[in-house]
Structure formats: C-alpha cells, structure tokens
Design a protein around this motif. Sequence first.
Motif, short mmCIF file in Angstrom:
data_model
loop_
_atom_site.label_atom_id
_atom_site.label_comp_id
_atom_site.label_asym_id
_atom_site.label_seq_id
_atom_site.Cartn_x
_atom_site.Cartn_y
_atom_site.Cartn_z
N LYS A 125 0.71 -1.18 0.20
CA LYS A 125 0.11 -0.13 -0.03
C LYS A 125 0.89 1.40 -0.01
CE LYS A 125 -4.10 1.22 1.97
NZ LYS A 125 -4.31 1.85 3.20
N GLY A 126 1.91 1.22 0.89
CA GLY A 126 2.77 2.60 0.98
C GLY A 126 3.88 2.52 0.11
N ILE A 127 4.06 1.60 -1.05
CA ILE A 127 5.09 1.79 -1.80
C ILE A 127 5.12 2.93 -2.65
CG2 ILE A 127 6.24 0.79 -3.54
CD1 ILE A 127 5.55 -2.00 -2.42
N VAL A 128 4.05 3.56 -3.27
CA VAL A 128 3.97 4.59 -4.24
C VAL A 128 4.58 5.80 -3.40
CG1 VAL A 128 2.60 6.26 -5.55
CG2 VAL A 128 2.32 3.70 -5.88
N GLU A 129 4.00 5.99 -2.17
CA GLU A 129 4.37 7.20 -1.33
C GLU A 129 5.70 7.06 -0.54
OE1 GLU A 129 1.25 5.67 -1.06
OE2 GLU A 129 -0.14 6.94 -0.83
N SER A 130 6.51 5.95 -0.49
CA SER A 130 7.72 5.62 0.14
C SER A 130 8.92 6.25 -0.83
CB SER A 130 7.95 4.32 0.46
OG SER A 130 7.01 3.84 1.02
N PRO A 131 9.63 7.16 0.05
CA PRO A 131 11.11 7.38 -0.76
C PRO A 131 11.84 6.39 -1.24
CG PRO A 131 10.95 8.33 1.67
CD PRO A 131 9.76 7.30 1.39
N VAL A 132 12.76 6.77 -2.06
CA VAL A 132 13.64 5.62 -2.47
C VAL A 132 14.85 5.70 -1.83
CG1 VAL A 132 12.74 5.31 -4.59
CG2 VAL A 132 14.74 6.93 -4.28
N CYS A 133 15.55 4.35 -1.48
CA CYS A 133 16.69 4.55 -0.54
C CYS A 133 18.14 4.51 -1.65
CB CYS A 133 16.99 3.39 0.42
SG CYS A 133 16.44 2.00 0.09
N GLY A 134 17.83 4.30 -3.01
CA GLY A 134 18.85 4.11 -3.96
C GLY A 134 18.67 3.52 -5.33
N PHE A 135 19.35 3.51 -6.09
CA PHE A 135 19.19 2.95 -7.30
C PHE A 135 20.18 1.78 -7.89
CE2 PHE A 135 18.21 7.25 -6.98
CZ PHE A 135 16.78 7.39 -7.36
N ILE A 136 19.57 0.99 -8.77
CA ILE A 136 20.53 -0.03 -9.15
C ILE A 136 20.11 -0.20 -10.86
CG2 ILE A 136 20.84 -1.43 -7.28
CD1 ILE A 136 18.69 -3.28 -8.16
N VAL A 137 21.09 -0.49 -11.61
CA VAL A 137 20.81 -0.82 -13.02
C VAL A 137 21.03 -2.47 -13.30
CG1 VAL A 137 21.53 -0.54 -15.33
CG2 VAL A 137 21.58 1.46 -13.58
N VAL A 138 20.08 -2.80 -14.08
CA VAL A 138 19.96 -4.39 -14.46
C VAL A 138 21.16 -4.51 -15.69
CG1 VAL A 138 18.79 -6.47 -15.24
CG2 VAL A 138 17.67 -4.46 -13.74
N THR A 139 22.12 -5.19 -15.56
CA THR A 139 23.14 -5.42 -16.50
C THR A 139 23.06 -6.59 -17.28
OG1 THR A 139 24.86 -6.00 -15.10
CG2 THR A 139 25.00 -3.67 -15.35
N ASN A 140 22.40 -7.58 -16.80
CA ASN A 140 22.40 -8.76 -17.54
C ASN A 140 21.03 -9.63 -16.89
OD1 ASN A 140 22.76 -10.80 -19.47
ND2 ASN A 140 24.48 -11.82 -18.08
N VAL A 141 20.40 -10.30 -17.84
CA VAL A 141 19.31 -11.10 -16.99
C VAL A 141 19.70 -12.58 -17.39
CG1 VAL A 141 16.69 -11.64 -17.11
CG2 VAL A 141 17.67 -9.28 -17.13
N ASP A 142 19.45 -13.58 -16.81
CA ASP A 142 19.57 -15.01 -16.95
C ASP A 142 18.25 -15.61 -16.78
OD1 ASP A 142 20.19 -17.68 -17.23
OD2 ASP A 142 22.34 -17.55 -16.45
N THR A 143 17.35 -16.01 -17.69
CA THR A 143 16.07 -16.35 -17.10
C THR A 143 16.23 -17.91 -16.92
OG1 THR A 143 15.74 -16.60 -19.67
CG2 THR A 143 14.74 -14.85 -18.53
N GLN A 144 17.27 -18.63 -17.39
CA GLN A 144 17.46 -19.91 -16.96
C GLN A 144 17.64 -20.18 -15.82
OE1 GLN A 144 18.66 -22.03 -20.61
NE2 GLN A 144 16.81 -22.80 -19.76
N ALA A 145 18.60 -19.52 -15.25
CA ALA A 145 19.19 -19.49 -13.89
C ALA A 145 18.24 -18.55 -12.92
CB ALA A 145 20.66 -19.12 -13.48
#
Length: 430
Positions: free
Chosen positions: A381-401
């Motif tokens: 419920k509160g996620i939209v109104e919660s501040p963020v604590c930082g950021f990450i970037v996805v550099t690769n996705v392994d759907t198998q693993a």
Amino acid sequence: DVPVPGKASTRFDLEKETELRFEVEAGEAAEQVDLELLTGMAEVFGSELNRNKKYTFGPGSKIAVFTWQGCSVNLYGKPEVAYVSKDTPMLLYLNTHAALEQMRKQAERDNERGPRVMVVGPTDVGKSTVCRLLLSYAVRVGRRPTLVELDVGQSGVSVPGTVSALCIERPADVEEGFSVQAPLVYHFGSTTPGTNIKLYNKLTSCLADVFSQRCEVNRKASVGGCIINTCGWVKGSGYQALVHCASAFEVDVVLVLDHERLYNELKRDLPHFVRVVLLPKSGGVVERSKECRRDTRDEKIREYFYGFRGVTFYPFSYEVRFSDVRIYKIGAPSIPDSCLPLGMSQDDTQLKLVPVTPGRDLTYHVLSVSSAEDGEEGARKGIVESPVCGFIVVTNVDTQAQVMKVLSPAPRPLPRHTLLIMDIRFMDMK
Ligand code: ATP
C-alpha cells in the motif's frame, strides 16, 4: 597570474554589472576551460569566486561570471564562445531575492512561515539557474531554504525520473553545484510528467506534506521557505500540474520566466493572495537539443555510480535472484472507462502497482530501491508514497538461472527487496 601549462590564456576586464559568458565545447575529447579571478569580485550563478583560484569547467559547461563592482578574470584554454554582455536581468533577480528576504524577516518577526516560491516557464529559460541563484543568495544571508526539484527530465538533485527535496546549507560550489547530502527522493520512473500525471501530482503532494511537517518542527526551515523548480511543460496537463503544485505547497510567490501567457493564466487561476511575477530570461541561457538533454541525463546516472570530478566511486556488480525481489511498475496502461471494473476509476489504474515478471527486457533499466518495508501484500500500500533509498541498473538477465546481474553503489545484499522499474535505461560503457 601563473600560466596553466599548454593552455592559451585570455584576459577579460569587466565593468560593473556585466557578465562574461562562456561555453566549453561538448564531447569526451573536448578540453576543459579554467577560470581565474584576478582582481575585484565576481560570482557564478550566485556563488562568489575566490581570487587567484583556478576553477575548472568540463565539456558542455555553460557559465556566466557576473560582477556587481567590476573585475578582471582570465580564461585558460579554448572556450567554444566567450563574450561579455552588459544586458543581464541580474538586478531584477537580486531585487526578487531582496523581496523574498523581506518576507523571511517578516515571518521571523510574526512567527509565521517564510516564502514558498515556485519557478515556472518553458524549457531553456534558465529556471534551474534562477533557483540556484535565489538559494545561494538566501543561504549567504544565513537562511536555510529548501530546494524542491520537480523537473523529472533534468533533476539537479538526483537521477532523472525522480522528484526530490534538499535542504540547502551552503552556497552552491562554483564547479559542482549544491552539495547533495541526504536528499529526500521519490520514484517517478520517466523523464516527462505526461507519462503518468496522476503519479506526478501525487508525489508533488507527498513532498509538500513532508516539507510542511519539517517546517512544523524546524523553525529555520520554516522561515527559509522553499524554491520549487518545475518542468518546462506549461500547457494542458502540464499547466494543471503547476496549479496543483501551487496549491499543494500553498505557494506565496510564483516567478514566471519569459512567458506572458503563462503569467496571465496563473494570475487568473491562482488565489489572489499569490504573488505572480513575470521576469525576463537571461540572454545567456543556452538552448539545449534533445541529444544534449539525453547526454546530461546519462551523465547524471553515471555520476551516481562512478562519482564526479575529484571523487571516484567504485560500484559493485552482483547477482540477484528473481525470487529475492519484487519488481513493480507504477501505473497500469489506461483502459476505456466502460471496461473498468465497477467502482474503479482511471486514477486508481495510474497509481496501481503492477508486478513485473523479470525477463530479458529488464536489461539496462534503472530500478529504484524502495524504502518501503519488505513484506507481503499489506505492505504494498505505502510503496508509491515511500521515498527511495537508492538505485540499481540491471546489466544482464539470465532467465534460465532465474537471476539478474545488477550494478549497485553498495555491496550486496540489497537493503530492501521492493524494486520499482523506470522507463529510463542506462548502458554502462565503462
Ligand atoms: P530546462 O527546464 O529546460 O531543463 P532551464 O529553464 O532550467 O532548463 P537552465 O538549466 O537554468 O534552464 O539553463 C540552461 C543552460 O544555460 C545551463 O547550462 C546554464 O548553465 C546556462 N545558463 C544560464 N544562465 C546563463 C547565463 N547568464 N550565461 C550563460 N549561460 C547560462
């Protein structure tokens, strides 16, 4: 006046109330330009220069050195352009500061709150620069104003796709701008408010609430007031967002830069006690192309991970299991009213958390790490109104693993497990 090795130097003698404008060539290979104040006094966007100190400006910088009393400066290197202008609106900007300072004095005397100021205008009129100037002047006379950054395309505080607030405790650094320590940042997720105007307005209200709460417990913050920087979108829903912001923050003053129609509309639509002031833009403000804006955004994300100028950060890269995180997008695609479930409105869909199934298309997306407590459905419920604590970037996705590799400013583990996806992507070319 010690020459900088290998760099040509040009001296400029400035009369009082004039400014030297210069631009440094853009592009990785471009040479930096150094600035030195030789005699007299001068400032860069409200921050005073020290004499005989070399200030370095990197590729793409657009700078104005203004002097109230007259001065002489040296430029070392080859700026793309450099010229002196006598025609600047600085006196009007200084008068604006003086009027705001009067309001702060009165607030102090009458135990009231200081001025809440919204700066508006189309793109490339120098809104951010005017905000910086007014904040630096305020802090130079001992105030503690708050910068509210609502420009989701070109944020001066955090990465693009966010709105934020920052307490200003010292003037902007001539080379680096305001020191960004402990800002309050919310996830918006895209570079234009139009992608989700409901969310944009909601976050504006969140910032206004937090600022008002702070003013209740912190007298200096209350007297200092705030300066709100807005987006350059001034028509349709963009205009409505400005009106919403004015009401959420209960602004006292609106500074309209170089847009008479907007000035008249706001005068018509805002309550009569709001002072709406039309100010000219500076002839020095440089128009920026789409590419230039995109590069600035990219650079802002790069800085977040790798640092800026003298400060180098070493980000971490590690794998995160899909099962350890919950990824959401805020806002479901809009559907015709007639297809909405009974009792639901479009507003609900724009603020809805839509779970994202991790897949290859996540690659390069910037994700905000929400500060919302981890937990099941209830906590959502509160996620939209919660501040963020930082950021990450996805550099690769392994759907198998069932894992994704991320770039992160801190080592593992993630501090929280609720992630919000941005439209914004970052390709790490380092
Ligand atoms: P937007 O809302 O479109 O992001 P803006 O209206 O906030 O832009 P600014 O970011 O303040 O505009 O200014 C645009 C550019 O012009 C900046 O790079 C700034 O350094 C430069 N600039 C501002 N004022 C001057 C001036 N007087 N002389 C030279 N350059 C200037």
